[in-house]
Design a protein around this motif. Sequence first.
Motif, PDB file in Angstrom:
ATOM      1  N   SER A  12       7.058   6.386 -12.117  1.00  0.00           N
ATOM      2  CA  SER A  12       6.690   7.650 -11.398  1.00  0.00           C
ATOM      3  C   SER A  12       6.659   7.222 -10.153  1.00  0.00           C
ATOM      4  O   SER A  12       5.943   6.107  -9.678  1.00  0.00           O
ATOM      5  CB  SER A  12       5.768   8.783 -11.749  1.00  0.00           C
ATOM      6  OG  SER A  12       5.572   9.728 -11.202  1.00  0.00           O
ATOM      7  N   GLU A  22       5.248   9.156  -8.111  1.00  0.00           N
ATOM      8  CA  GLU A  22       3.542  10.064  -7.408  1.00  0.00           C
ATOM      9  C   GLU A  22       2.416   8.647  -7.495  1.00  0.00           C
ATOM     10  O   GLU A  22       2.485   8.951  -9.092  1.00  0.00           O
ATOM     11  CB  GLU A  22       3.916  11.200  -7.757  1.00  0.00           C
ATOM     12  CG  GLU A  22       4.054  12.505  -6.714  1.00  0.00           C
ATOM     13  CD  GLU A  22       3.849  11.955  -4.932  1.00  0.00           C
ATOM     14  OE1 GLU A  22       3.056  12.010  -5.094  1.00  0.00           O
ATOM     15  OE2 GLU A  22       5.044  11.839  -4.321  1.00  0.00           O
ATOM     16  N   PHE A  23       1.927   8.162  -6.888  1.00  0.00           N
ATOM     17  CA  PHE A  23       1.179   7.558  -7.550  1.00  0.00           C
ATOM     18  C   PHE A  23      -0.313   7.609  -6.424  1.00  0.00           C
ATOM     19  O   PHE A  23       0.117   7.349  -5.310  1.00  0.00           O
ATOM     20  CB  PHE A  23       1.296   5.475  -7.347  1.00  0.00           C
ATOM     21  CG  PHE A  23       2.132   4.810  -8.594  1.00  0.00           C
ATOM     22  CD1 PHE A  23       1.241   4.882  -9.876  1.00  0.00           C
ATOM     23  CD2 PHE A  23       3.231   5.205  -8.615  1.00  0.00           C
ATOM     24  CE1 PHE A  23       2.083   4.769 -11.394  1.00  0.00           C
ATOM     25  CE2 PHE A  23       3.842   4.373  -9.714  1.00  0.00           C
ATOM     26  CZ  PHE A  23       3.333   4.110 -10.991  1.00  0.00           C
ATOM     27  N   PRO A  24      -0.423   8.493  -6.943  1.00  0.00           N
ATOM     28  CA  PRO A  24      -1.905   9.094  -5.405  1.00  0.00           C
ATOM     29  C   PRO A  24      -2.652   7.260  -5.283  1.00  0.00           C
ATOM     30  O   PRO A  24      -2.891   6.602  -6.311  1.00  0.00           O
ATOM     31  CB  PRO A  24      -2.800   9.606  -6.488  1.00  0.00           C
ATOM     32  CG  PRO A  24      -2.561   9.260  -7.642  1.00  0.00           C
ATOM     33  CD  PRO A  24      -1.113   8.955  -7.489  1.00  0.00           C
ATOM     34  N   GLU A  27      -6.197   7.298  -4.148  1.00  0.00           N
ATOM     35  CA  GLU A  27      -7.538   8.184  -4.921  1.00  0.00           C
ATOM     36  C   GLU A  27      -8.118   7.114  -5.616  1.00  0.00           C
ATOM     37  O   GLU A  27      -7.625   6.940  -6.550  1.00  0.00           O
ATOM     38  CB  GLU A  27      -7.341   9.723  -4.630  1.00  0.00           C
ATOM     39  CG  GLU A  27      -7.019  10.691  -4.066  1.00  0.00           C
ATOM     40  CD  GLU A  27      -5.333  11.181  -4.478  1.00  0.00           C
ATOM     41  OE1 GLU A  27      -5.292  10.730  -5.620  1.00  0.00           O
ATOM     42  OE2 GLU A  27      -5.041  11.730  -3.445  1.00  0.00           O
ATOM     43  N   ASP A  38     -10.659   7.535  -7.748  1.00  0.00           N
ATOM     44  CA  ASP A  38     -10.704   7.762  -8.845  1.00  0.00           C
ATOM     45  C   ASP A  38     -10.124   7.399  -9.706  1.00  0.00           C
ATOM     46  O   ASP A  38      -9.530   8.015 -11.120  1.00  0.00           O
ATOM     47  CB  ASP A  38     -11.726   8.685  -9.147  1.00  0.00           C
ATOM     48  CG  ASP A  38     -12.754   8.552  -8.101  1.00  0.00           C
ATOM     49  OD1 ASP A  38     -13.639   7.803  -8.919  1.00  0.00           O
ATOM     50  OD2 ASP A  38     -13.535   9.786  -8.241  1.00  0.00           O
ATOM     51  N   GLN A  39      -8.443   7.672  -9.315  1.00  0.00           N
ATOM     52  CA  GLN A  39      -7.182   7.808  -9.938  1.00  0.00           C
ATOM     53  C   GLN A  39      -7.223   6.688 -10.617  1.00  0.00           C
ATOM     54  O   GLN A  39      -5.300   6.362 -10.762  1.00  0.00           O
ATOM     55  CB  GLN A  39      -5.749   8.797  -8.934  1.00  0.00           C
ATOM     56  CG  GLN A  39      -6.477   9.880  -8.740  1.00  0.00           C
ATOM     57  CD  GLN A  39      -6.774  10.690  -9.970  1.00  0.00           C
ATOM     58  OE1 GLN A  39      -6.160  10.546 -10.845  1.00  0.00           O
ATOM     59  NE2 GLN A  39      -7.573  11.643  -9.983  1.00  0.00           N
ATOM     60  N   GLN A  40      -7.621   4.991  -9.534  1.00  0.00           N
ATOM     61  CA  GLN A  40      -6.862   4.209  -9.392  1.00  0.00           C
ATOM     62  C   GLN A  40      -7.355   3.045 -11.293  1.00  0.00           C
ATOM     63  O   GLN A  40      -8.515   3.024 -11.509  1.00  0.00           O
ATOM     64  CB  GLN A  40      -6.960   3.214  -7.989  1.00  0.00           C
ATOM     65  CG  GLN A  40      -6.750   3.806  -7.392  1.00  0.00           C
ATOM     66  CD  GLN A  40      -5.134   3.800  -7.008  1.00  0.00           C
ATOM     67  OE1 GLN A  40      -4.636   3.108  -7.076  1.00  0.00           O
ATOM     68  NE2 GLN A  40      -5.111   5.118  -6.897  1.00  0.00           N
ATOM     69  N   LEU A  41      -6.481   2.545 -11.373  1.00  0.00           N
ATOM     70  CA  LEU A  41      -6.494   1.667 -12.838  1.00  0.00           C
ATOM     71  C   LEU A  41      -7.726   0.400 -12.623  1.00  0.00           C
ATOM     72  O   LEU A  41      -8.213   0.811 -13.052  1.00  0.00           O
ATOM     73  CB  LEU A  41      -5.010   1.582 -14.016  1.00  0.00           C
ATOM     74  CG  LEU A  41      -5.636   0.030 -15.008  1.00  0.00           C
ATOM     75  CD1 LEU A  41      -6.668   1.357 -15.659  1.00  0.00           C
ATOM     76  CD2 LEU A  41      -4.703   0.097 -15.394  1.00  0.00           C
ATOM     77  N   ALA A  89     -11.132   1.598 -11.815  1.00  0.00           N
ATOM     78  CA  ALA A  89     -11.853   2.463 -13.344  1.00  0.00           C
ATOM     79  C   ALA A  89     -12.137   1.389 -14.198  1.00  0.00           C
ATOM     80  O   ALA A  89     -13.204   0.999 -15.121  1.00  0.00           O
ATOM     81  CB  ALA A  89     -10.747   2.791 -13.959  1.00  0.00           C
TER      82      ALA A  89
END
Length: 153
Positions: free
Chosen positions: A7, A9-11, A13, A15-18, A21
Amino acid sequence: MSLSDASPEFPLELDQQLCFALYSTSLAMTKTYKPLLEKLGLTYPQYLTMLVLWESDDLTVKEIATRLSLDSATMTPLLKRLEAQGYVERVRGVEDERQVHIRLTDAGRVLRQSAREIPMEIYCASGSDINAMLRLRGDLVRLRASLNDYLDD
């Protein structure tokens, strides 16, 4: 998967990063292990080393390091501390004195029994069901293999 398949779109932010996590979960996991391992007098890396030796005793430093994805230089001080605690002995190789073999002592084998409840404690702390934990573990093993394959290319 190639970049063109992904995709657009890779944000960016946090907290959106693998990676975050995984990193923050790893920190939480080691913090959860800490009080359990303190009862045994072990650090988390020492515990992982003992797990390897409980599976297969009498390994070289290099074999243990490879199994734990560490370099041999990192293993040396860790193994010296385990030896000082009386859990392992370091023995020079007969055919090649550069090789150091690590063998469990009787105390190291007895320690295994004391550690038997730790996996169940961690499972209970996870608040998850066993099937979800097994799926997660499988997903992480596959992710690690894919990342290692990518790095090898």
